[in-house]
Motif scaffolding. Structure first.
Motif, PDB file in Angstrom:
ATOM      1  N   PHE A   1       1.728  10.374  -7.386  1.00 16.34           N
ATOM      2  CA  PHE A   1       2.641   9.943  -8.460  1.00 16.34           C
ATOM      3  C   PHE A   1       3.242   8.587  -8.109  1.00 16.34           C
ATOM      4  O   PHE A   1       4.329   8.233  -8.560  1.00 16.34           O
TER       5      PHE A   1
ATOM      6  N   THR B   1      -3.866  -1.924  -9.909  1.00 22.77           N
ATOM      7  CA  THR B   1      -4.843  -0.992  -9.327  1.00 22.77           C
ATOM      8  C   THR B   1      -5.147   0.125 -10.329  1.00 22.77           C
ATOM      9  O   THR B   1      -6.321   0.478 -10.556  1.00 22.77           O
TER      10      THR B   1
ATOM     11  N   ASN C   1      -8.024   4.952  -1.295  1.00 20.46           N
ATOM     12  CA  ASN C   1      -9.024   4.465  -0.343  1.00 20.46           C
ATOM     13  C   ASN C   1      -9.607   5.652   0.412  1.00 20.46           C
ATOM     14  O   ASN C   1      -8.860   6.391   1.060  1.00 20.46           O
TER      15      ASN C   1
ATOM     16  N   ALA D   1      -4.028   9.293  -4.337  1.00 20.50           N
ATOM     17  CA  ALA D   1      -2.942   9.442  -3.353  1.00 20.50           C
ATOM     18  C   ALA D   1      -3.347   8.918  -1.974  1.00 20.50           C
ATOM     19  O   ALA D   1      -2.959   7.815  -1.588  1.00 20.50           O
TER      20      ALA D   1
ATOM     21  N   GLY E   1       3.842   3.498   0.521  1.00 20.64           N
ATOM     22  CA  GLY E   1       5.178   3.305   1.103  1.00 20.64           C
ATOM     23  C   GLY E   1       5.666   1.870   1.053  1.00 20.64           C
ATOM     24  O   GLY E   1       6.775   1.583   1.532  1.00 20.64           O
TER      25      GLY E   1
ATOM     26  N   ARG F   1       9.253   8.138  -7.487  1.00 25.05           N
ATOM     27  CA  ARG F   1       8.768   7.427  -6.313  1.00 25.05           C
ATOM     28  C   ARG F   1       9.914   6.704  -5.619  1.00 25.05           C
ATOM     29  O   ARG F   1      10.020   6.695  -4.401  1.00 25.05           O
TER      30      ARG F   1
ATOM     31  N   ASN G   1       2.606   4.164  -7.098  1.00 24.94           N
ATOM     32  CA  ASN G   1       2.306   2.928  -7.842  1.00 24.94           C
ATOM     33  C   ASN G   1       0.990   3.022  -8.587  1.00 24.94           C
ATOM     34  O   ASN G   1       0.882   2.656  -9.754  1.00 24.94           O
ATOM     35  N   VAL G   2      -0.034   3.472  -7.869  1.00 25.19           N
ATOM     36  CA  VAL G   2      -1.385   3.472  -8.423  1.00 25.19           C
ATOM     37  C   VAL G   2      -1.520   4.537  -9.506  1.00 25.19           C
ATOM     38  O   VAL G   2      -2.033   4.275 -10.599  1.00 25.19           O
TER      39      VAL G   2
ATOM     40  N   ASP H   1       9.497  11.919  -1.874  1.00 25.30           N
ATOM     41  CA  ASP H   1       8.079  12.259  -1.821  1.00 25.30           C
ATOM     42  C   ASP H   1       7.786  13.685  -2.283  1.00 25.30           C
ATOM     43  O   ASP H   1       6.985  14.389  -1.673  1.00 25.30           O
TER      44      ASP H   1
ATOM     45  N   ASP I   1       0.913  -1.155   0.000  1.00 25.24           N
ATOM     46  CA  ASP I   1       0.000   0.000   0.000  1.00 25.24           C
ATOM     47  C   ASP I   1       0.953   1.205   0.000  1.00 25.24           C
ATOM     48  O   ASP I   1       2.102   1.067  -0.446  1.00 25.24           O
TER      49      ASP I   1
ATOM     50  N   ARG J   1       0.573  -7.361 -11.583  1.00 19.52           N
ATOM     51  CA  ARG J   1       0.225  -6.887 -10.231  1.00 19.52           C
ATOM     52  C   ARG J   1       0.664  -5.443  -9.994  1.00 19.52           C
ATOM     53  O   ARG J   1      -0.109  -4.654  -9.450  1.00 19.52           O
TER      54      ARG J   1
HETATM   55  N1  LIG Z   1      -0.997  -0.303  -4.020  1.00 15.05           N
HETATM   56  C1  LIG Z   1      -2.178  -0.874  -4.218  1.00 15.05           C
HETATM   57  O1  LIG Z   1      -2.288  -1.963  -4.768  1.00 15.05           O
HETATM   58  C2  LIG Z   1      -3.430  -0.177  -3.819  1.00 15.05           C
HETATM   59  C3  LIG Z   1      -3.421   1.105  -3.325  1.00 15.05           C
HETATM   60  N2  LIG Z   1      -4.603   1.733  -3.058  1.00 15.05           N
HETATM   61  C4  LIG Z   1      -4.626   3.097  -2.573  1.00 15.05           C
HETATM   62  O2  LIG Z   1      -4.084   3.961  -3.580  1.00 15.05           O
HETATM   63  C5  LIG Z   1      -3.451   5.099  -2.960  1.00 15.05           C
HETATM   64  C6  LIG Z   1      -2.029   5.233  -3.458  1.00 15.05           C
HETATM   65  O3  LIG Z   1      -1.293   4.068  -3.085  1.00 15.05           O
HETATM   66  P1  LIG Z   1       0.079   3.661  -3.791  1.00 15.05           P
HETATM   67  O4  LIG Z   1       0.174   4.327  -5.099  1.00 15.05           O
HETATM   68  O5  LIG Z   1       0.203   2.211  -3.697  1.00 15.05           O
HETATM   69  O6  LIG Z   1       1.154   4.286  -2.789  1.00 15.05           O
HETATM   70  P2  LIG Z   1       2.522   5.004  -3.109  1.00 15.05           P
HETATM   71  O7  LIG Z   1       3.288   5.037  -1.854  1.00 15.05           O
HETATM   72  O8  LIG Z   1       3.168   4.412  -4.311  1.00 15.05           O
HETATM   73  O9  LIG Z   1       2.054   6.469  -3.509  1.00 15.05           O
HETATM   74  C7  LIG Z   1       1.403   7.277  -2.587  1.00 15.05           C
HETATM   75  C8  LIG Z   1       1.183   8.635  -3.195  1.00 15.05           C
HETATM   76  O10 LIG Z   1       0.472   9.433  -2.260  1.00 15.05           O
HETATM   77  C9  LIG Z   1       1.140  10.665  -2.074  1.00 15.05           C
HETATM   78  N3  LIG Z   1       0.937  11.133  -0.704  1.00 15.05           N
HETATM   79  C10 LIG Z   1       1.324  10.528   0.443  1.00 15.05           C
HETATM   80  N4  LIG Z   1       0.985  11.280   1.500  1.00 15.05           N
HETATM   81  C11 LIG Z   1       0.383  12.382   1.004  1.00 15.05           C
HETATM   82  C12 LIG Z   1      -0.202  13.505   1.593  1.00 15.05           C
HETATM   83  N5  LIG Z   1      -0.230  13.678   2.904  1.00 15.05           N
HETATM   84  N6  LIG Z   1      -0.762  14.425   0.758  1.00 15.05           N
HETATM   85  C13 LIG Z   1      -0.742  14.277  -0.583  1.00 15.05           C
HETATM   86  N7  LIG Z   1      -0.203  13.210  -1.195  1.00 15.05           N
HETATM   87  C14 LIG Z   1       0.338  12.278  -0.405  1.00 15.05           C
HETATM   88  C15 LIG Z   1       2.595  10.354  -2.339  1.00 15.05           C
HETATM   89  O11 LIG Z   1       3.294  11.510  -2.692  1.00 15.05           O
HETATM   90  C16 LIG Z   1       2.497   9.370  -3.476  1.00 15.05           C
HETATM   91  O12 LIG Z   1       2.386  10.052  -4.702  1.00 15.05           O
HETATM   92  C17 LIG Z   1      -3.590   4.864  -1.454  1.00 15.05           C
HETATM   93  O13 LIG Z   1      -4.735   5.530  -1.002  1.00 15.05           O
HETATM   94  C18 LIG Z   1      -3.775   3.371  -1.337  1.00 15.05           C
HETATM   95  O14 LIG Z   1      -4.443   2.999  -0.160  1.00 15.05           O
HETATM   96  C19 LIG Z   1      -5.798   1.126  -3.285  1.00 15.05           C
HETATM   97  C20 LIG Z   1      -5.865  -0.137  -3.755  1.00 15.05           C
HETATM   98  C21 LIG Z   1      -4.685  -0.920  -4.008  1.00 15.05           C
END
Ligand SMILES: NC(=O)C1=CN([C@@H]2O[C@H](COP(=O)(O)OP(=O)(O)OC[C@H]3O[C@@H](n4cnc5c(N)ncnc54)[C@H](O)[C@@H]3O)[C@@H](O)[C@H]2O)C=CC1
Ligand SMILES: O=C(O)CCC(=O)C(=O)O
Length: 438
Positions: A230, A201, A339, A313, A160, A277, A232-233, A282, A158, A197
């Motif tokens: 920016f 998402t 989410n 994000a 980080g 990333r 994974n998702v 960040d 998820d 994988r």
């Molecule tokens: N990785 C997965 O398979 C899945 C992820 N998600 C959701 O998708 C979203 C993104 O997850 P990932 O891309 O995997 O994580 P990631 O760690 O690759 O990316 C997170 C992103 O959120 C940004 N971010 C973090 N804190 C922030 C803040 N306080 N304000 C603004 N931006 C912020 C970061 O700069 C980064 O661009 C999350 O909400 C996660 O729960 C949902 C379903 C599956």
């Protein structure tokens, strides 16, 4: 709700997620004596187990650091607990409870046998070296390994936590147990992972969005899109948007957002998101410098006029004011991909104004769906091709869309995807809980 609030003080995100689900399903519960007799609402809002542990690790200056670690095993009525691990500075028990609760309904919607769980830590990966990440992951798994297993609980990534962290976690699991088994998903391709994988998402949310558009006599081709994040998702979403002929004009970070009027649509730009990333800083600003796009510091991308908005994000990243701005600027579709990316009043705003809104638990289910497919491949000791996995993903997203329409269509024809997703996800788990007894 009063009872739930009293039992879960200082957990506003968990209360927000619970309220949304309960408001959607309350009529279904009240009209079903089985659900009432079996106290399904009271039981489904209480996690089966919460593991909380200390994570001690050494930084590069040889100082001992201490973080909190958690695994919430929320509900396993329809399968082993399943859900990601989040390493982020703002993680609290309440954050992970909201995420674990959402995961119950999302996993149910995929049609695969997976219960709901979530875990993580308040560890902040920003500025950490690779060696520090490794030592942290090793210590985290040293506490976690006894609670998980391929038929018990299968964590994944998820915020980080990406491929690198899953590798370090899996390595330590193997060192401790001597088992090479499907205990984590998002694994590398050489050691048990599934093709598609990493992108699942983002790909899934675009497939879901295209279903939404088709249901409204429209198509994603040619649409202008705002994406936040920016990571994974966001990466997978930008890539699939390009393949489907849409134009993504924004990405963002905690430092501000990028506006690229030409579109983020070249391999170089999209692959640079991965580099950004992986840097662990960040910040998104370097993208503007490298590609001559605009960087708007301290702002969110929701002020840009677009046809579609995809929060990708973090929770509550789009509020009612942002919703009104998007509306004023003519947005037609909002596809929540993070989410609980929208605040409760933003969701209300969209529904009240009949703007098409898809909730995260439906739109972002492609990630966990392909995790489920990774588990299947691990059990069979087989690898499917990218085309096979992608076709199954697309099919799952189409089915989720159909379930949302079936349960969410209102008398004026508006598809209330929030209600639809919550009811469809809930029924399957509630029926299983009735069958299994208490
Ligand atoms: N990785 C997965 O398979 C899945 C992820 N998600 C959701 O998708 C979203 C993104 O997850 P990932 O891309 O995997 O994580 P990631 O760690 O690759 O990316 C997170 C992103 O959120 C940004 N971010 C973090 N804190 C922030 C803040 N306080 N304000 C603004 N931006 C912020 C970061 O700069 C980064 O661009 C999350 O909400 C996660 O729960 C949902 C379903 C599956
Ligand atoms: O792949 C998984 O198990 C879970 C992904 C995730 O964390 C999510 O769906 O929010």
């Amino acid at each position: 709700m009063k009872d739930l609030e009293a039992r879960n003080p200082a957990q506003p995100e968990f209360i927000q997620a619970s309220r949304e689900v309960i408001e959607s399903i309350i009529d279904v519960v009240n009209s079903n004596p089985k659900y009432l007799e079996n106290k399904i609402l009271e039981r489904i809002t209480e996690p089966n187990l919460i593991h909380e542990f200390k994570v001690e690790w050494e930084n590069d200056k040889h100082e001992i650091m201490v973080n909190k670690g958690y695994r919430i095993q929320f509900n396993n009525a329809i399968g082993p607990y399943k859900g990601g691990l989040r390493f982020h500075r703002a993680v609290t028990l309440g954050t992970l409870k909201f995420l674990g609760f959402e995961q119950i309904f999302k996993n149910s919607l995929t049609g695969l046998p997976m219960g709901g769980g979530k875990g993580g830590s308040d560890f902040d990966p920003r500025g950490k070296s690779d060696a520090e990440i490794l030592r942290f992951c090793r210590s985290f798994m040293t506490s976690l390994f006894k609670y998980i297993g391929p038929e018990i609980d299968v964590p994944a990534g998820d915020i980080g936590v990406g491929g690198r962290e899953i590798g370090y976690l899996f390595g330590q699991y193997k060192r401790l147990t001597q088992q090479h088994e499907g205990v984590l998903t998002g694994k590398g391709l050489n050691w048990g992972g599934s093709l598609v994988r990493p992108e699942a998402t983002g790909f899934g949310t675009m497939y879901f969005a295209n279903e939404v558009l088709h249901a409204h006599g429209d198509d994603i081709k040619g649409k202008t899109i705002a994406i936040s994040g920016f990571g994974n998702v966001a990466f997978g979403a930008v890539l699939k948007a390009k393949q489907l002929g849409a134009k993504v004009v924004t990405i963002s970070g905690p430092d501000g957002y990028i506006y690229d009027e030409n579109g983020i649509n070249t391999d170089e730009k999209i692959n640079y998101m991965l580099e950004l990333r992986a840097s662990n800083n960040d910040v998104v600003a370097p993208f503007a410098e490298k590609f001559g796009a605009k960087f708007i510091p301290g702002k969110k991308p929701w002020e840009v006029p677009v046809d579609m908005a995809f929060p990708c994000a973090i929770q509550n990243e789009l509020n009612a004011e942002d919703a009104a701005t998007l509306h004023k600027n003519g947005v037609k579709y909002v596809i929540e991909t993070s989410n609980m990316g929208c605040t409760a009043d933003a969701v209300q705003y969209f529904i009240k104004n009949r703007i098409v809104f898809a909730p995260g638990k439906a739109a972002n289910a492609g990630g966990v769906a392909v995790s489920g497919l990774e588990m299947s491949q691990n059990s069979m000791k087989l690898n499917w091709t990218a085309e096979e996995v992608d076709a199954k993903l697309k099919n799952i997203m189409t089915n989720i869309h159909a379930s949302c329409v079936k349960e969410g269509k209102e008398s004026d024809g508006y598809i209330n995807y929030v209600k639809g997703a919550n009811i469809a996800g809930f029924k399957k788990v509630a029926d299983a809980m009735v069958d299994l007894g208490y």
